[in-house]
Structure formats: structure tokens, C-alpha cells
Design a protein around this motif. Sequence first.
Motif, mmCIF file in Angstrom:
data_model
loop_
_atom_site.group_PDB
_atom_site.id
_atom_site.type_symbol
_atom_site.label_atom_id
_atom_site.label_comp_id
_atom_site.label_asym_id
_atom_site.label_seq_id
_atom_site.Cartn_x
_atom_site.Cartn_y
_atom_site.Cartn_z
ATOM 1 N N UNK A 69 44.711 34.941 23.245
ATOM 2 C CA UNK A 69 44.739 36.084 22.337
ATOM 3 C C UNK A 69 43.563 36.049 21.365
ATOM 4 N N UNK A 70 43.343 34.912 20.730
ATOM 5 C CA UNK A 70 42.295 34.817 19.708
ATOM 6 C C UNK A 70 40.906 35.110 20.262
ATOM 7 N N UNK A 71 40.700 34.814 21.537
ATOM 8 C CA UNK A 71 39.392 35.051 22.134
ATOM 9 C C UNK A 71 39.315 36.391 22.874
ATOM 10 N N UNK A 72 40.282 37.263 22.616
ATOM 11 C CA UNK A 72 40.156 38.654 23.027
ATOM 12 C C UNK A 72 40.577 38.988 24.445
ATOM 13 N N UNK A 75 45.852 41.354 23.913
ATOM 14 C CA UNK A 75 46.263 41.842 22.606
ATOM 15 C C UNK A 75 47.693 41.386 22.311
ATOM 16 N N UNK A 76 47.959 41.117 21.044
ATOM 17 C CA UNK A 76 49.314 40.715 20.644
ATOM 18 C C UNK A 76 50.340 41.796 20.959
ATOM 19 N N UNK A 77 49.863 43.035 21.046
ATOM 20 C CA UNK A 77 50.791 44.153 21.254
ATOM 21 C C UNK A 77 50.969 44.512 22.727
ATOM 22 N N UNK A 78 50.224 43.865 23.608
ATOM 23 C CA UNK A 78 50.341 44.178 25.037
ATOM 24 C C UNK A 78 51.724 43.816 25.560
ATOM 25 N N UNK A 79 52.334 44.761 26.261
ATOM 26 C CA UNK A 79 53.619 44.509 26.912
ATOM 27 C C UNK A 79 53.596 44.877 28.389
ATOM 28 N N UNK A 84 49.052 42.178 31.121
ATOM 29 C CA UNK A 84 49.267 40.775 30.780
ATOM 30 C C UNK A 84 48.762 39.860 31.893
ATOM 31 N N UNK A 85 49.028 40.244 33.129
ATOM 32 C CA UNK A 85 48.561 39.455 34.259
ATOM 33 C C UNK A 85 47.038 39.462 34.334
ATOM 34 N N UNK A 86 46.440 40.619 34.123
ATOM 35 C CA UNK A 86 44.974 40.720 34.149
ATOM 36 C C UNK A 86 44.349 39.875 33.036
ATOM 37 N N UNK A 87 44.987 39.866 31.882
ATOM 38 C CA UNK A 87 44.481 39.068 30.763
ATOM 39 C C UNK A 87 44.480 37.584 31.107
ATOM 40 N N UNK A 88 45.562 37.127 31.728
ATOM 41 C CA UNK A 88 45.647 35.716 32.108
ATOM 42 C C UNK A 88 44.599 35.377 33.168
ATOM 43 N N UNK A 89 44.407 36.275 34.104
ATOM 44 C CA UNK A 89 43.413 36.025 35.145
ATOM 45 C C UNK A 89 42.015 35.952 34.558
ATOM 46 N N UNK A 90 41.725 36.846 33.621
ATOM 47 C CA UNK A 90 40.406 36.848 32.987
ATOM 48 C C UNK A 90 40.188 35.584 32.153
ATOM 49 N N UNK A 91 41.237 35.177 31.442
ATOM 50 C CA UNK A 91 41.169 33.947 30.642
ATOM 51 C C UNK A 91 40.931 32.742 31.541
ATOM 52 N N UNK A 92 41.702 32.652 32.613
ATOM 53 C CA UNK A 92 41.561 31.531 33.551
ATOM 54 C C UNK A 92 40.145 31.463 34.122
ATOM 55 N N UNK A 93 39.634 32.611 34.532
ATOM 56 C CA UNK A 93 38.300 32.659 35.124
ATOM 57 C C UNK A 93 37.233 32.272 34.110
ATOM 58 N N UNK A 94 37.393 32.734 32.882
ATOM 59 C CA UNK A 94 36.410 32.424 31.839
ATOM 60 C C UNK A 94 36.410 30.941 31.494
ATOM 61 N N UNK A 95 37.586 30.352 31.427
ATOM 62 C CA UNK A 95 37.667 28.928 31.110
ATOM 63 C C UNK A 95 37.085 28.083 32.241
ATOM 64 N N UNK A 96 37.373 28.460 33.483
ATOM 65 C CA UNK A 96 36.793 27.747 34.621
ATOM 66 C C UNK A 96 35.272 27.841 34.596
ATOM 67 N N UNK A 97 34.758 29.037 34.318
ATOM 68 C CA UNK A 97 33.302 29.239 34.273
ATOM 69 C C UNK A 97 32.684 28.402 33.162
ATOM 70 N N UNK A 98 33.341 28.338 32.010
ATOM 71 C CA UNK A 98 32.857 27.565 30.878
ATOM 72 C C UNK A 98 32.763 26.084 31.240
ATOM 73 N N UNK A 99 33.792 25.574 31.901
ATOM 74 C CA UNK A 99 33.818 24.158 32.286
ATOM 75 C C UNK A 99 32.738 23.851 33.313
ATOM 76 N N UNK A 100 32.593 24.720 34.292
ATOM 77 C CA UNK A 100 31.622 24.475 35.367
ATOM 78 C C UNK A 100 30.184 24.617 34.888
#
Length: 229
Positions: A69-72, A75-79, A84-100
Motif C-alpha cells: 500500500x505505502x508504495x502505491x 489503495x487502502x480503499x480498494x475492494x 486487489x489481485x492486480x495490485x499483488x501481482x504488480x507488487x510481486x513483479x516489482x519486488x522480484x525485479x528489484x532483487x534481480x
Amino acid sequence: MAQNTDSEQCSILVMASGNGSNFQALIDAVTSGQIPNSRITQLVVNRGKAYATKRAEANNIPWEYFNLISHGFQSKTDTDPAKLQQARENYDAALAKKILASDQRPDLIVLAGWMYIFGEHFLDPITAEGIRVINLHPALPGKYDGVNAIERAYEDFKAGRLEGNKTGIMVHYVIKQVDRGEPLMTREIEIQQGEELEQLKERIHENEHQLIVEATAKVVREIMAAKSQ
């Protein structure tokens, strides 16, 4: 004395969400050599107040806060489930890219009290690069997957439903199915008559500190053996 090169060490990235007592156990084990030929290169936390960051600072280990949430990403209001699924996928992909993309790309990722479930958008690119991902879970294989595992085992014990009055802990490889990856090490823990939930939690955490060190050391030895070939 010459310092070890990257090829002579296993680089470990630890992920934690809270107090970081298992992270501390890993730090101590690397320092003592119980986890051999290794170094913890980074800590990643997904909760801003995670005390694990204090442990990292005390041991000169770089750390980073990266939150859904903090990294955008969400949104806290997303239901909406799709959002929600797209947000998690984007977060996962971004974190993997950051690590690699990091100069300190790890050989091994250890989830030590990491309260977030990774999906394929994190696991696929990470494992495709040969990086192993292991997780500590306070239950035996096939039992009490997901959150509140200790509490659920205790409830079954109190209700007389817990076979042999035994629960346990495991370290396993991380796959898309929650807590269903191949177990590396397990340990049974018998719940004692008259034991309160908090007493059980304390005993389980003590055993967790030992098991996560033993399992990490095992994987490190396998990684280093492969590097030497």
C-alpha cells in the motif's frame, strides 16, 4: 587475511515482517559459522515498524521497506477483487525485479516471519534465476496452512482433535500453494496438558530459531557445493 569472494560465499537475503527474532538467529549463526561460508546481504521488511530493522542496523546489514500500500500498488480503499489481485501481482513483479537488479543479488532468500503470500509473479522470475526461496512455518507438512497455525493447533488440542497431541514446525521451499512446498526439515512438538497458548508459542519460537538455522545451513551447503563444481 583475504576476504572471501562472492563465489566463495552464499549471499542470503532475509525477509521479515515483525520482531525479527528468527532473523537474529540467522545473524548469530552466520557470525558464528554455524551457517557456513555465507553472509546476509540485505533485509527486506513490508511493515514500517518492524523491529527487525533495528537488528539489521545493529549488525550493519542494509535493509529496505517495501509495502503493497505505502508504495502505491494498492489503495487502502480498494475492494474490487480484480484490482486487489492486480495490485499483488504488480507488487510481486516489482519486488522480484528489484532483487534481480541489485548489486547484491542473493543465492538464497529466507522468509523469516514474512507475513505476505507470494504468487507466481515473484516466484517465477526469482526461481528462474536459480535463487532458492525457503520459508519457516509453525506447523507440520499438510497441517494448518496459512495464518494462525499455532492457535488453530491449540484449539484442536483443547477440543481433543489433535492426533497424538502433537503439532510442530517446518522449513520448506516456497511454491505458489501456501505452505505446501517441499519440506526441508521438520520438528514435532507435543502440546503439554495444562499448557497455555502463550507458553506453547514460546516453546515453538525457541524451536523455530534452531530449525531455521539448521535448514538454512543445509541449503547453503548445497548451494556452495554447486558453486564449487
